[in-house]
Design a protein around this motif. Structure first.
Motif, PDB file in Angstrom:
ATOM      1  N   TRP A  71       0.760  -1.120  -0.614  1.00 52.65           N
ATOM      2  CA  TRP A  71       0.327  -0.136  -0.363  1.00 52.65           C
ATOM      3  C   TRP A  71       0.756   1.714   0.139  1.00 52.65           C
ATOM      4  N   TRP A  72       1.272   1.312  -1.231  1.00 53.84           N
ATOM      5  CA  TRP A  72       2.067   2.630  -1.567  1.00 53.84           C
ATOM      6  C   TRP A  72       1.222   4.049  -2.231  1.00 53.84           C
ATOM      7  N   LYS A  73       1.806   4.702  -1.638  1.00 51.98           N
ATOM      8  CA  LYS A  73       0.919   6.161  -2.178  1.00 51.98           C
ATOM      9  C   LYS A  73       1.015   6.030  -4.149  1.00 51.98           C
ATOM     10  N   PRO A  74       1.829   5.938  -4.597  1.00 52.06           N
ATOM     11  CA  PRO A  74       1.699   5.986  -5.782  1.00 52.06           C
ATOM     12  C   PRO A  74       1.023   5.380  -6.453  1.00 52.06           C
ATOM     13  N   GLN A  75       0.981   4.213  -6.394  1.00 51.88           N
ATOM     14  CA  GLN A  75       0.557   3.046  -7.582  1.00 51.88           C
ATOM     15  C   GLN A  75      -0.864   2.302  -6.126  1.00 51.88           C
ATOM     16  N   ILE A  76      -1.376   2.994  -5.279  1.00 55.41           N
ATOM     17  CA  ILE A  76      -2.568   2.501  -4.521  1.00 55.41           C
ATOM     18  C   ILE A  76      -3.896   2.580  -5.980  1.00 55.41           C
ATOM     19  N   HIS A  77      -3.674   4.037  -6.950  1.00 53.54           N
ATOM     20  CA  HIS A  77      -4.939   3.864  -7.427  1.00 53.54           C
ATOM     21  C   HIS A  77      -5.301   2.805  -8.290  1.00 53.54           C
ATOM     22  N   LEU A  78      -4.071   1.835  -8.987  1.00 55.98           N
ATOM     23  CA  LEU A  78      -3.806   1.123  -9.964  1.00 55.98           C
ATOM     24  C   LEU A  78      -4.639  -0.445  -9.103  1.00 55.98           C
ATOM     25  N   PHE A  79      -5.432  -0.388  -7.736  1.00 55.55           N
ATOM     26  CA  PHE A  79      -5.059  -1.780  -6.912  1.00 55.55           C
ATOM     27  C   PHE A  79      -6.430  -1.708  -7.497  1.00 55.55           C
ATOM     28  N   PRO A  80      -7.400  -0.485  -8.120  1.00 55.48           N
ATOM     29  CA  PRO A  80      -9.127  -1.667  -8.430  1.00 55.48           C
ATOM     30  C   PRO A  80      -8.941  -2.600  -9.143  1.00 55.48           C
TER      31      PRO A  80
END
Length: 168
Positions: A133-142
């Motif tokens: 859970w690293w801020k720059p990649q959170i948007h990729l998780f869905p």
């Protein structure tokens, strides 16, 4: 078997190519603590690629009350691992860790990760996926969560801690 150094995170192997010595040491520790069994954890590195990995699986597998948990990014094919005694007896637990920006090629990395996850699932290896859970990649998780949900994998997030800034 190995660990990271404290300053530069370089890995240092402690594998001495002597599985018998490792087994005797672990047996002594187990005996000193009441022969209740050992629950080992391999983490912070890619254990499947380390010297002695399969020797250690055999050692754990030969002791019916020992089990092992491993955190892995699944970059190595788990086909050999899932056919060990430890795995076949349900005493091997895997926490595959997915961190998209940690891959040289995110799409190929995801393809390899899911292919190897399905091998674990096919062999009934208890698996619980970790997401960094690293801020720059959170948007990729869905999209990743959707695939994992559709294939029946349990998922949780693992916080990312920056060395100099604390929790991010």
């Amino acid at each position: 078997m190995y660990c990271y150094g404290t300053k530069d995170k370089a890995m240092r192997s402690f594998w001495n190519h002597n599985p018998e010595l490792w087994m005797r040491t672990l047996e002594r520790l187990d005996h000193e603590h009441g022969d209740a069994g050992i629950y080992g954890v391999f983490s912070y590195g890619e254990s499947m690629g380390m010297d002695g990995f399969y020797d250690m699986l055999e050692i754990f597998g030969n002791h019916p009350n020992w089990s092992l948990c491993m955190v892995t990014n699944l970059s190595f094919d788990p086909s050999r691992m899932v056919n060990t005694k430890l795995a076949k007896e349900g005493r091997l637990f895997i926490h595959p860790s997915w961190h998209p920006y940690g891959m040289p090629d995110m799409e190929k990395g995801w393809e390899t990760f899911t292919k190897h996850l399905l091998i674990l699932q096919e062999h009934n290896i208890p698996t619980h996926v970790l997401f960094c859970w690293w801020k720059p990649q959170i948007h990729l998780f869905p999209k990743y969560f959707d695939w994992l949900d559709s294939h029946g994998f349990r998922v949780n997030v693992r916080r990312y801690i920056e060395q100099d800034k604390g929790i991010s």
